[in-house]
Design a protein around this motif. Sequence first.
Motif, PDB file in Angstrom:
ATOM      1  N   VAL A  59       0.797  -1.052   0.194  1.00 51.68           N
ATOM      2  CA  VAL A  59       0.216  -0.215  -0.015  1.00 51.68           C
ATOM      3  C   VAL A  59       0.826   0.880  -0.266  1.00 51.68           C
ATOM      4  CG1 VAL A  59      -1.822   1.272   1.032  1.00 51.68           C
ATOM      5  CG2 VAL A  59      -1.837  -1.389   1.472  1.00 51.68           C
ATOM      6  N   ILE A  60       1.888   1.100   0.700  1.00 53.89           N
ATOM      7  CA  ILE A  60       2.782   2.156   1.368  1.00 53.89           C
ATOM      8  C   ILE A  60       3.702   2.489  -0.252  1.00 53.89           C
ATOM      9  CG2 ILE A  60       4.793   2.829   1.408  1.00 53.89           C
ATOM     10  CD1 ILE A  60       3.641   1.625   4.272  1.00 53.89           C
ATOM     11  N   GLY A  61       3.857   1.089  -1.024  1.00 57.29           N
ATOM     12  CA  GLY A  61       4.514   1.555  -2.081  1.00 57.29           C
ATOM     13  C   GLY A  61       3.594   1.957  -3.190  1.00 57.29           C
ATOM     14  N   MET A  62       2.551   1.815  -3.397  1.00 54.49           N
ATOM     15  CA  MET A  62       1.741   2.702  -4.938  1.00 54.49           C
ATOM     16  C   MET A  62       1.684   3.736  -3.635  1.00 54.49           C
ATOM     17  SD  MET A  62       0.317  -0.336  -5.994  1.00 54.49           S
ATOM     18  CE  MET A  62       2.030  -0.908  -6.034  1.00 54.49           C
ATOM     19  N   GLY A  63       1.728   4.291  -3.442  1.00 56.03           N
ATOM     20  CA  GLY A  63       1.838   6.118  -2.735  1.00 56.03           C
ATOM     21  C   GLY A  63       2.460   6.130  -3.525  1.00 56.03           C
ATOM     22  N   LEU A  74      -7.176   0.402  -6.678  1.00 59.33           N
ATOM     23  CA  LEU A  74      -6.856  -1.355  -6.817  1.00 59.33           C
ATOM     24  C   LEU A  74      -7.942  -1.910  -6.576  1.00 59.33           C
ATOM     25  CD1 LEU A  74      -4.575  -0.551  -2.922  1.00 59.33           C
ATOM     26  CD2 LEU A  74      -3.567  -0.417  -5.335  1.00 59.33           C
ATOM     27  N   TRP A  75      -7.876  -3.369  -7.175  1.00 59.54           N
ATOM     28  CA  TRP A  75      -8.887  -4.112  -7.383  1.00 59.54           C
ATOM     29  C   TRP A  75      -8.759  -5.323  -6.603  1.00 59.54           C
ATOM     30  CZ3 TRP A  75     -12.684  -3.392 -10.756  1.00 59.54           C
ATOM     31  CH2 TRP A  75     -12.661  -2.432 -12.264  1.00 59.54           C
ATOM     32  N   ILE A  76      -9.581  -5.093  -5.631  1.00 58.58           N
ATOM     33  CA  ILE A  76      -9.602  -6.739  -4.851  1.00 58.58           C
ATOM     34  C   ILE A  76     -10.394  -7.511  -5.631  1.00 58.58           C
ATOM     35  CG2 ILE A  76      -9.975  -7.033  -2.074  1.00 58.58           C
ATOM     36  CD1 ILE A  76      -9.575  -4.580  -1.399  1.00 58.58           C
ATOM     37  N   GLY A  77     -10.168  -8.247  -6.258  1.00 56.15           N
ATOM     38  CA  GLY A  77     -10.616  -9.424  -6.277  1.00 56.15           C
ATOM     39  C   GLY A  77     -11.730  -8.024  -7.542  1.00 56.15           C
ATOM     40  N   PRO A  78     -13.375  -8.741  -7.743  1.00 56.40           N
ATOM     41  CA  PRO A  78     -13.518  -7.516  -8.689  1.00 56.40           C
ATOM     42  C   PRO A  78     -14.286  -6.107  -8.172  1.00 56.40           C
ATOM     43  CG  PRO A  78     -15.373  -9.057  -7.637  1.00 56.40           C
ATOM     44  CD  PRO A  78     -13.834  -9.607  -7.274  1.00 56.40           C
ATOM     45  N   MET A  79     -13.505  -6.106  -6.828  1.00 57.74           N
ATOM     46  CA  MET A  79     -13.965  -4.803  -5.846  1.00 57.74           C
ATOM     47  C   MET A  79     -13.078  -3.413  -6.704  1.00 57.74           C
ATOM     48  SD  MET A  79     -17.518  -5.636  -4.638  1.00 57.74           S
ATOM     49  CE  MET A  79     -17.270  -4.201  -4.326  1.00 57.74           C
ATOM     50  N   MET A 465      13.195   4.195  15.007  1.00 57.49           N
ATOM     51  CA  MET A 465      12.466   4.915  14.405  1.00 57.49           C
ATOM     52  C   MET A 465      12.434   3.250  12.799  1.00 57.49           C
ATOM     53  SD  MET A 465      11.175   7.930  14.620  1.00 57.49           S
ATOM     54  CE  MET A 465      10.155   8.326  13.540  1.00 57.49           C
ATOM     55  N   HIS A 466      12.984   3.300  12.304  1.00 58.60           N
ATOM     56  CA  HIS A 466      13.136   2.493  11.471  1.00 58.60           C
ATOM     57  C   HIS A 466      13.141   1.009  11.239  1.00 58.60           C
ATOM     58  CE1 HIS A 466      17.753   2.291  11.861  1.00 58.60           C
ATOM     59  NE2 HIS A 466      17.318   1.115  11.124  1.00 58.60           N
ATOM     60  N   GLU A 467      13.204   0.639  12.484  1.00 59.99           N
ATOM     61  CA  GLU A 467      13.827  -0.921  12.815  1.00 59.99           C
ATOM     62  C   GLU A 467      11.969  -1.354  13.421  1.00 59.99           C
ATOM     63  OE1 GLU A 467      16.574  -2.238  15.846  1.00 59.99           O
ATOM     64  OE2 GLU A 467      18.078  -1.747  14.295  1.00 59.99           O
ATOM     65  N   ILE A 468      10.896  -0.371  13.181  1.00 59.77           N
ATOM     66  CA  ILE A 468       9.888  -1.331  14.407  1.00 59.77           C
ATOM     67  C   ILE A 468       8.970  -0.696  13.252  1.00 59.77           C
ATOM     68  CG2 ILE A 468       7.584  -0.931  15.414  1.00 59.77           C
ATOM     69  CD1 ILE A 468      10.084  -1.825  17.054  1.00 59.77           C
ATOM     70  N   ARG A 469       8.729  -1.787  12.548  1.00 59.10           N
ATOM     71  CA  ARG A 469       7.624  -1.251  10.962  1.00 59.10           C
ATOM     72  C   ARG A 469       6.109  -2.132  11.602  1.00 59.10           C
ATOM     73  NH1 ARG A 469      11.790  -4.864   9.751  1.00 59.10           N
ATOM     74  NH2 ARG A 469      10.024  -6.836   9.802  1.00 59.10           N
ATOM     75  N   PRO A 470       5.183  -1.091  11.146  1.00 61.73           N
ATOM     76  CA  PRO A 470       4.131  -1.176  11.437  1.00 61.73           C
ATOM     77  C   PRO A 470       3.342  -2.494  10.048  1.00 61.73           C
ATOM     78  CG  PRO A 470       4.523   1.254   9.520  1.00 61.73           C
ATOM     79  CD  PRO A 470       5.390   0.200   9.921  1.00 61.73           C
ATOM     80  N   LYS A 471       2.263  -2.544  10.786  1.00 57.64           N
ATOM     81  CA  LYS A 471       1.183  -3.340   9.596  1.00 57.64           C
ATOM     82  C   LYS A 471      -0.158  -3.492   9.346  1.00 57.64           C
ATOM     83  CE  LYS A 471       0.783  -6.946  13.445  1.00 57.64           C
ATOM     84  NZ  LYS A 471       0.848  -8.053  14.319  1.00 57.64           N
ATOM     85  N   MET A 472      -0.567  -3.510   8.953  1.00 55.78           N
ATOM     86  CA  MET A 472      -1.310  -3.187   7.713  1.00 55.78           C
ATOM     87  C   MET A 472      -2.442  -3.956   8.704  1.00 55.78           C
ATOM     88  SD  MET A 472      -3.238  -0.297   6.605  1.00 55.78           S
ATOM     89  CE  MET A 472      -1.702   1.085   5.308  1.00 55.78           C
ATOM     90  N   GLU A 473      -3.293  -3.547   9.516  1.00 56.65           N
ATOM     91  CA  GLU A 473      -4.381  -4.373  10.346  1.00 56.65           C
ATOM     92  C   GLU A 473      -6.217  -3.612  10.312  1.00 56.65           C
ATOM     93  OE1 GLU A 473      -2.359  -7.737  12.407  1.00 56.65           O
ATOM     94  OE2 GLU A 473      -3.407  -6.164  13.484  1.00 56.65           O
TER      95      GLU A 473
END
Length: 495
Positions: A59-63, A74-79, A465-473
Amino acid sequence: MGVIIPAILIASATLVAWLFFKHLLLRHRLKDLNQPRSYPIVGHGLIIKPDPEGFMNQVIGMGYLFPDPRMCLLWIGPMPCLMLYSADLVEPIFTSSKNLDKGFAYQMLEPWLGVSILTSGKDKWRPKRKLLTPTFHYDILKDFLPIFNEQAKILVQKMSTYGKDDEIDILAIITLCTLDIICETSMGRTVGAQTEENNEYVWAVHTINELISKRTNNPLIWTKSVYNLTQDGKTHEKCLKILHGFTKKVITERKQALEVAGYKMEGRLAFLDLLLDMVQSGQMDEKDVQAEVDTLMFEGHDTTSAGLTWALHLIGNHPHVQRKIQAELDEVLGDDEDVTTEHLSRFKYLECVLKESLRIRPSVPIIMRELSVDQVIGGITIPKGVCLLINQFLVHRDPTQWKDPEVFDPDRFLPENSIGRKPFAFIPFSAGSRNCIGQRFALIEEKVILAQILRHFDVTAIEPMHEIRPKMEIIMRPVSPVHLKISRRNQVVSY
């Protein structure tokens, strides 16, 4: 029978062909939007990472791949899901009175949270919001300050048992503190989570968050009957039993106590008391109470514990910021044990730090809306029915609004440095009429807890800071534990 079966097959094939044709028309209509290569029906399903960290990176990469305009499809399946990540592009959405419906992903929350103020469509949301807004009035919230202080001091005492060389998993202990606070404020029930080990409610909340995020990214298991056959589906049901069992028990007990008291509302009231009083007066039913209590329990402790964890990690990486906070706390609090409403209004720098932490690490990284009408966004007409992913994480990194956006700088939020900034450049609690109803509650709670911790301890982050990466939930949590070392300050108040 010989005629019926072929007729059914022909009708089914015709329906499938029509739906496929309709899908191709939609893809054609959206073809000029920024988007990675995708395929009909499966969309980007073949490349979407199933794990929260991998999905966050995508998601960040797309930005960064599509910086102008700051939106991509983004297409999540047909959506189709149009991701927006600039203050200018999200403004027409937040200022609209029409596009208030949540996206399809919120349906995944309904087995847990019911049709609540968080998950309901705009037609049901409007009366719910009107009904619940008075329960978050400041006069009610300030009555919760003794609870915030009491639980924060228990947290301080717990932290005092660690040595200066011990590495503390701060999210683990902060979560129990915020759980105790939300139980007592929302349900009038003290559960003593901070004194227990392996609290199953906390486990269930974290687990169901992960499961819902995985399910949202995989259209193959959106159907309930299919999902229930999977191991994740079985774990999801186990979580629901724990979560609903806990809140139902407390609601039943509270209702019985109020009936014995003749519904006399005296003293400090929990949110549940106010909701049950609405049931008594016919303004809502008990099913609504269950949904709103579960929502309060989720949003009221999970988002806050994540926000506090990120804030302490950032503060622990910036000693000069910590010293300025502590100087303000020493001046404002003096020898007072508890944080009061008068103190809160004087925590100017602490508020800047909290806002900057929420900018860099928003507790909720993305929210979803579904367009109820055709909407012009970035000069392109987006058709009704398309879902919008409003990426708060990347809106807060819009370089047109934020100089050096990856740098932690609380001074950004000083009044003189905020002049000219777009109103929707900072949206950690969403914005517009469907913003977070509990944002004031959350900010007061976080101020009190941070004040009690930092007046007693110096905190040092182990990981940069850079070592603690966030996760997308649903909630943005760290991939790995956040560790702090603490040492006792000299200028402290002893309890």
